[in-house]
Design a protein around this motif. Structure first.
Motif, mmCIF file in Angstrom:
data_model
loop_
_atom_site.group_PDB
_atom_site.id
_atom_site.type_symbol
_atom_site.label_atom_id
_atom_site.label_comp_id
_atom_site.label_asym_id
_atom_site.label_seq_id
_atom_site.Cartn_x
_atom_site.Cartn_y
_atom_site.Cartn_z
ATOM 1 N N ASP A 137 50.068 60.963 41.606
ATOM 2 C CA ASP A 137 49.748 61.718 42.805
ATOM 3 C C ASP A 137 49.256 63.099 42.402
ATOM 4 O OD1 ASP A 137 50.072 63.511 45.060
ATOM 5 O OD2 ASP A 137 51.182 61.896 46.032
ATOM 6 N N TYR A 138 48.070 63.489 42.888
ATOM 7 C CA TYR A 138 47.525 64.753 42.394
ATOM 8 C C TYR A 138 48.279 65.973 42.880
ATOM 9 C CZ TYR A 138 44.408 63.753 46.450
ATOM 10 O OH TYR A 138 43.872 63.384 47.660
ATOM 11 N N PHE A 139 49.101 65.819 43.912
ATOM 12 C CA PHE A 139 49.951 66.942 44.310
ATOM 13 C C PHE A 139 50.926 67.302 43.189
ATOM 14 C CE2 PHE A 139 48.769 65.124 48.447
ATOM 15 C CZ PHE A 139 48.295 66.259 49.083
ATOM 16 N N GLU A 140 51.454 66.270 42.520
ATOM 17 C CA GLU A 140 52.418 66.482 41.434
ATOM 18 C C GLU A 140 51.722 66.954 40.161
ATOM 19 O OE1 GLU A 140 54.420 62.759 41.101
ATOM 20 O OE2 GLU A 140 55.239 62.834 43.140
ATOM 21 N N ILE A 141 50.585 66.338 39.849
ATOM 22 C CA ILE A 141 49.890 66.663 38.604
ATOM 23 C C ILE A 141 49.306 68.074 38.656
ATOM 24 C CG2 ILE A 141 47.920 66.010 37.150
ATOM 25 C CD1 ILE A 141 48.545 63.094 37.848
ATOM 26 N N LEU A 142 48.998 68.553 39.847
ATOM 27 C CA LEU A 142 48.468 69.911 39.990
ATOM 28 C C LEU A 142 49.432 70.943 39.421
ATOM 29 C CD1 LEU A 142 46.163 71.667 41.116
ATOM 30 C CD2 LEU A 142 47.384 71.734 43.295
ATOM 31 N N ASP A 143 50.727 70.720 39.618
ATOM 32 C CA ASP A 143 51.735 71.649 39.085
ATOM 33 C C ASP A 143 51.679 71.698 37.560
ATOM 34 O OD1 ASP A 143 52.627 72.241 41.623
ATOM 35 O OD2 ASP A 143 54.169 70.683 41.617
ATOM 36 N N GLU A 144 51.492 70.536 36.957
ATOM 37 C CA GLU A 144 51.395 70.455 35.495
ATOM 38 C C GLU A 144 50.157 71.182 34.987
ATOM 39 O OE1 GLU A 144 50.227 67.003 32.252
ATOM 40 O OE2 GLU A 144 51.301 66.407 34.074
ATOM 41 N N LEU A 145 49.039 70.982 35.686
ATOM 42 C CA LEU A 145 47.777 71.590 35.259
ATOM 43 C C LEU A 145 47.794 73.106 35.392
ATOM 44 C CD1 LEU A 145 45.314 69.071 36.941
ATOM 45 C CD2 LEU A 145 45.824 69.235 34.503
ATOM 46 N N ALA A 146 48.576 73.600 36.353
ATOM 47 C CA ALA A 146 48.604 75.043 36.609
ATOM 48 C C ALA A 146 49.178 75.824 35.427
ATOM 49 C CB ALA A 146 49.418 75.326 37.865
ATOM 50 N N LYS A 147 49.884 75.134 34.524
ATOM 51 C CA LYS A 147 50.500 75.811 33.380
ATOM 52 C C LYS A 147 49.472 76.186 32.314
ATOM 53 C CE LYS A 147 54.761 73.173 34.168
ATOM 54 N NZ LYS A 147 55.645 72.107 33.654
ATOM 55 N N SER A 148 48.307 75.575 32.361
ATOM 56 C CA SER A 148 47.262 75.863 31.383
ATOM 57 C C SER A 148 46.343 76.964 31.902
ATOM 58 C CB SER A 148 46.438 74.600 31.109
ATOM 59 O OG SER A 148 45.248 74.917 30.411
ATOM 60 N N ASP A 149 45.955 77.879 31.008
ATOM 61 C CA ASP A 149 45.056 78.958 31.430
ATOM 62 C C ASP A 149 43.594 78.655 31.087
ATOM 63 O OD1 ASP A 149 45.158 79.196 28.708
ATOM 64 O OD2 ASP A 149 45.886 81.267 28.661
ATOM 65 N N THR A 150 43.309 77.409 30.659
ATOM 66 C CA THR A 150 41.920 77.007 30.423
ATOM 67 C C THR A 150 41.154 77.032 31.749
ATOM 68 O OG1 THR A 150 42.604 75.535 28.628
ATOM 69 C CG2 THR A 150 40.414 75.157 29.565
ATOM 70 N N PRO A 151 39.985 77.662 31.802
ATOM 71 C CA PRO A 151 39.200 77.675 33.056
ATOM 72 C C PRO A 151 38.928 76.247 33.532
ATOM 73 C CG PRO A 151 38.262 79.192 31.455
ATOM 74 C CD PRO A 151 39.311 78.403 30.724
ATOM 75 N N LYS A 152 38.895 76.064 34.832
ATOM 76 C CA LYS A 152 38.770 74.713 35.378
ATOM 77 C C LYS A 152 37.756 74.646 36.511
ATOM 78 C CE LYS A 152 43.596 73.573 34.330
ATOM 79 N NZ LYS A 152 43.853 74.903 33.698
ATOM 80 N N LEU A 153 37.008 73.554 36.485
ATOM 81 C CA LEU A 153 36.214 73.151 37.638
ATOM 82 C C LEU A 153 36.928 71.948 38.244
ATOM 83 C CD1 LEU A 153 33.706 73.002 39.492
ATOM 84 C CD2 LEU A 153 32.631 71.552 37.737
ATOM 85 N N PHE A 154 37.446 72.104 39.449
ATOM 86 C CA PHE A 154 38.099 71.000 40.146
ATOM 87 C C PHE A 154 37.061 70.239 40.964
ATOM 88 C CE2 PHE A 154 41.492 73.963 39.287
ATOM 89 C CZ PHE A 154 42.584 73.150 38.981
ATOM 90 N N LEU A 155 37.129 68.914 40.909
ATOM 91 C CA LEU A 155 36.255 68.057 41.704
ATOM 92 C C LEU A 155 37.089 67.320 42.750
ATOM 93 C CD1 LEU A 155 34.100 66.336 38.907
ATOM 94 C CD2 LEU A 155 33.652 68.515 40.075
ATOM 95 N N PHE A 156 36.675 67.427 43.993
ATOM 96 C CA PHE A 156 37.301 66.661 45.069
ATOM 97 C C PHE A 156 36.153 66.067 45.883
ATOM 98 C CE2 PHE A 156 40.170 66.540 48.983
ATOM 99 C CZ PHE A 156 40.957 65.514 48.481
ATOM 100 N N LEU A 157 35.617 64.956 45.361
ATOM 101 C CA LEU A 157 34.361 64.408 45.844
ATOM 102 C C LEU A 157 34.576 63.336 46.910
ATOM 103 C CD1 LEU A 157 32.533 64.147 42.378
ATOM 104 C CD2 LEU A 157 32.494 66.052 44.023
ATOM 105 N N GLY A 158 33.456 62.805 47.408
ATOM 106 C CA GLY A 158 33.516 61.670 48.308
ATOM 107 C C GLY A 158 33.829 61.995 49.757
ATOM 108 N N GLY A 159 33.968 63.266 50.082
ATOM 109 C CA GLY A 159 34.315 63.614 51.453
ATOM 110 C C GLY A 159 35.782 63.396 51.777
#
Length: 318
Positions: A137-159
């Motif tokens: 679930d990306y709600f949960e994984i988002l918390d994990e990703l937030a720990k990294s300071d690598t710049p990010k382009l998030f994609l939320f495609l498909g409408g």
């Protein structure tokens, strides 16, 4: 029934809550089990279902322009929520690699089958791509990703943002915003308002594929919650309201009936013609896009649109 999969606790809870109330509903997030993901791939191939083709056009023809709009000067991650089979995303990734962008692709999907197909699809074309798939679930994984300071382009495609009620969409965007660092960017597919007939046909197709996609929710209840739903006693209905830009989809009980779930130890009752609301698909105006971005704390950098202006991949920055 003698064969069931281990019940999903959240699914079980939401089925009880959704089918016990006066206005019955099932969450569209449960469309995408492995079988549902396969059916949705069929939907995306229908000539009536324009969003896929429009977004494919944008990412095929404008990915270099998208790359130029990014404000990253170092290595970055491309994090995709709900990646599906990645056919459209591959257009963007190919262009980025051709322009020697230094990135790691991090696709996220709740379906392991979909991620396996995605990885095979992407690496077959782009064998040198750096790729770190994540299932869940990306709600949960988002918390994990937030720990990294690598710049990010998030994609939320498909409408997909259109599947959330306005207050839920804003809440989701604020969660994205909270999990992003200053300067991170979000590229979001958003379906635009247009001729109502074009939209209506896309969501109530003559092939019965969208109906099968909705009926699959009932199949999941049968399989995962050991229920005895007669699938042929439900129909599908979808309606677009051009005044508010909302498509609402429903399952319709064709007779007074009931079914029992052994796992839930519950019997659910339906009146003839009673509705189960299954999905919202919101269509946006450009003014609405600007307003929701601002309310969530973002700035709109650019709206990349297809030639018909049916759809936009809207680039936002935190």
């Amino acid at each position: 029934m003698s064969t069931t999969t281990a019940p999903n606790t959240a699914f079980a809870h939401d089925v009880v809550e959704g089918l016990s109330g006066e206005k019955k509903h099932l969450s569209s997030k449960y469309f995408y089990d492995d079988n549902g993901s396969r059916i949705f791939m069929q939907i995306m191939k229908m000539p009536e279902y324009y969003p896929t083709g429009c977004e494919f056009e944008i990412l095929s023809q404008q990915s270099q322009d998208i790359l130029k709009k990014l404000c990253f000067e170092e290595r970055f991650d491309i994090v995709e929520f709900g990646s599906g089979d990645g056919v459209k995303t591959k257009q963007l990734l190919t262009t980025f690699l051709r322009n020697q962008a230094d990135f790691t692709y991090v696709p996220i999907d709740i379906s392991q089958e979909a991620l396996d197909a995605l990885q095979e699809n992407i690496t077959a074309t782009l064998p040198n791509i750096k790729m770190t798939p994540k299932t869940g679930d990306y709600f949960e994984i988002l918390d994990e990703l937030a720990k990294s300071d690598t710049p990010k382009l998030f994609l939320f495609l498909g409408g997909n943002i259109g599947n959330y009620k306005p207050e839920e969409a804003l809440d989701l965007l604020k969660k994205f915003h909270k999990g992003m660092n200053k300067g991170d960017m979000l590229l979001m597919g958003m379906d635009l308002r247009k001729n109502p007939r074009v939209i209506q046909t896309a969501y109530d197709d003559p092939h019965g594929i969208t109906k099968a996609f909705n009926i699959n929710l009932l199949k999941r209840i049968n399989n995962e919650l050991d229920a005895d739903i007669a699938l042929d006693q439900f129909d599908f209905y979808s309606n677009y309201n051009p005044e508010n830009g909302e498509v609402n989809s429903y399952l319709v009980s064709l007779k007074k009936q009931h079914f029992h779930s052994t796992v839930l130890n519950t019997t659910f009752h339906f009146e003839k013609d009673e509705l189960i609301w299954t999905e919202l698909s919101k269509k946006y105006s450009l003014n609405e896009i600007n307003n929701v971005a601002e309310e969530a704390g973002f700035s709109v950098v650019h709206n990349f649109m297809d030639c018909k202006h049916y759809f936009t991949d809207s680039l936002w920055v935190k």
